[in-house]
Write an enzyme that holds these catalytic residues in place. Structure first.
Site, PDB file in Angstrom:
ATOM      1  CG  ASP A  29       5.923   3.573   1.763  1.00 16.11           C
ATOM      2  OD1 ASP A  29       6.082   4.732   2.154  1.00 16.11           O
ATOM      3  OD2 ASP A  29       5.142   3.348   0.270  1.00 16.11           O
TER       4      ASP A  29
ATOM      5  CE  LYS B 187       0.036   7.569   6.883  1.00 13.16           C
ATOM      6  NZ  LYS B 187      -1.263   7.872   6.150  1.00 13.16           N
TER       7      LYS B 187
ATOM      8  CG  PHE C 180      -1.132   1.237   1.337  1.00 10.29           C
ATOM      9  CD1 PHE C 180      -2.998   1.330   0.712  1.00 10.29           C
ATOM     10  CD2 PHE C 180      -1.855   2.632   2.136  1.00 10.29           C
ATOM     11  CE1 PHE C 180      -3.861   1.799   0.231  1.00 10.29           C
ATOM     12  CE2 PHE C 180      -2.376   3.289   1.719  1.00 10.29           C
ATOM     13  CZ  PHE C 180      -3.446   3.642   1.226  1.00 10.29           C
TER      14      PHE C 180
END
Length: 404
Positions: free
Chosen positions: A230, A259, A145
């Protein structure tokens, strides 16, 4: 005219009437928050055990981050990159020094960071490695994801993220996560990069086998292939180290960040890494009006300062041990498996017990907010400011929720 009612039901009704139904949130309407706690419109307090999928690593409204945002808002908000501003260069330098990298490409969202890394890796493959035009391949992992843009969902194997959004972007080869031999077999002359999450979050906090990334690093080096990590959810102290990849003593060529980089205040993302790779970008070839804007840089600099002390990495490591000890005691008592590192855990609910949604609702009723992923897994990621006593409160509530 907007509704003048202010109770939970009226706010939810308003959301469902006017907002696209692309999420299925728990029926809680949060109005205030501080630290590890939030308060809903009806005055109920909840312990936040999700922290915005790691966007709130430093808790809600951390005073240093709020102060940085306020100070910058009082001076300058936006210039676009058509001009310089007095925050951008310092943010890039401080973030590069913190992460041990050489260059920073600023963007806004995590998905934008991944898209940027894909573009850079392909451009590097054509201009530096010498891959034939339009032939570059990027190796990715099953269960990944990385975001929800069209290119990113092109290599997703989650039907909810993938189906009915085609035609899709080519150039990706999917291998099982954690399978070094599969990567070795997939690497060829056209391989530009291996792009993987250091820990897979959305899939249920899947930790790769010991030594996996060390093998991947060697393969990438031996074959002149970029390793792109990531770290949008796993990075910035979530797992007890700055990067989850640091647990393997491995360095990536590029890292994607997001984030927590914005402190839970504004979207801030970046690709950080080698100057000879990010340096393939020339003026006009990639950009964003808000990427690296002054408020983002000011907040990002304050985040870097919080991370520089190592306090949050230490808290995550030490409190994470307690969290995982408590969670592992639940295996066989409504829980079938627990995975994770630091203050991050995937908790598989026993299929004979309840669904993840049912447990999430039961936790809400006991004053703890968490959320399921893939039906039967709770993804636990409390703010790193949480205390040991608050962790115990949340786990005690989980025990009650499983038994109810």
């Amino acid at each position: 005219m907007a509704s003048t009612e202010h109770d939970t039901a009226s706010f939810i009704k308003l959301d469902e009437a006017w907002g696209a139904h692309n999420y299925h949130p728990l029926p809680v309407v949060i109005a205030e928050a501080e630290g590890a706690w939030v308060t809903d419109v009806d005055g109920n307090r909840y312990l936040d055990f999700l922290s915005g999928y790691s966007a709130l690593n430093f808790g809600h409204r951390h005073p240093a981050l709020i102060a940085a945002a306020h100070e910058q808002l009082d001076r300058l908000t936006l210039t676009s990159r058509a001009f310089h501003n007095d925050q951008f260069g310092a943010f890039c330098q401080e973030l590069a020094e913190l992460t041990g990298t050489e260059m920073v490409l600023t963007m806004n969202t995590g998905a934008e960071a991944v898209e940027s890394a894909i573009k850079v890796a392909r451009k590097w493959a054509y201009e530096v490695k010498g891959v034939a035009f339009d032939s570059a391949e990027i190796i990715v992992a099953a269960g990944n994801f990385h975001g929800r843009t069209t290119t990113i969902v092109s290599f997703s194997d989650d039907p909810a993220a993938h189906d009915n959004y085609g035609p899709f972007t080519p150039g990706f080869i999917t291998v099982p996560y954690g399978d070094a031999q599969a990567i070795r077999d997939a690497i060829g002359p056209n391989t530009a990069a291996v792009l993987m999450e250091s820990i897979q979050g959305e899939s249920g906090v899947i930790v790769p086998p010991d030594g996996f990334f060390a093998e991947v690093r060697k393969m990438c080096t031996d074959n002149n292939v970029l390793l792109v990590a990531d770290e949008i959810q796993s990075g910035l102290a979530r797992t007890g180290k700055l990067f989850a990849l640091d647990h393997d003593n491995v360095r990536a060529d590029l890292y994607t960040l997001g984030k927590a980089l914005g402190g839970g205040i504004i979207p801030v993302s970046a690709v950080v890494g080698r100057a000879d790779v990010l340096g393939v970008l020339k003026p006009g070839q990639h950009g964003s009006t808000f990427g690296g804007y002054p408020v983002a840089c000011a907040v990002g600099r304050a985040v870097v300062e919080l991370l520089r002390t190592g306090e949050f990495q230490e808290r995550s490591e030490e409190l994470g041990k307690h969290l995982h000890s408590r969670l592992e005691d639940l295996i066989g008592h409504g829980v079938s498996a627990v995975r994770g590192r630091g203050l991050w855990a995937g908790v598989d609910i026993d299929p004979a017990a309840k669904t993840g949604r049912e447990v999430s609702m039961a936790l809400r009723d006991r004053g703890v907010l968490c959320k399921e992923t893939h039906e039967r897994t709770l993804r636990i990621a409390p703010p790193l400011v949480i205390t040991r006593e608050e962790i115990d409160h949340a786990i005690d509530s989980l025990v009650e929720s499983l038994e109810a």
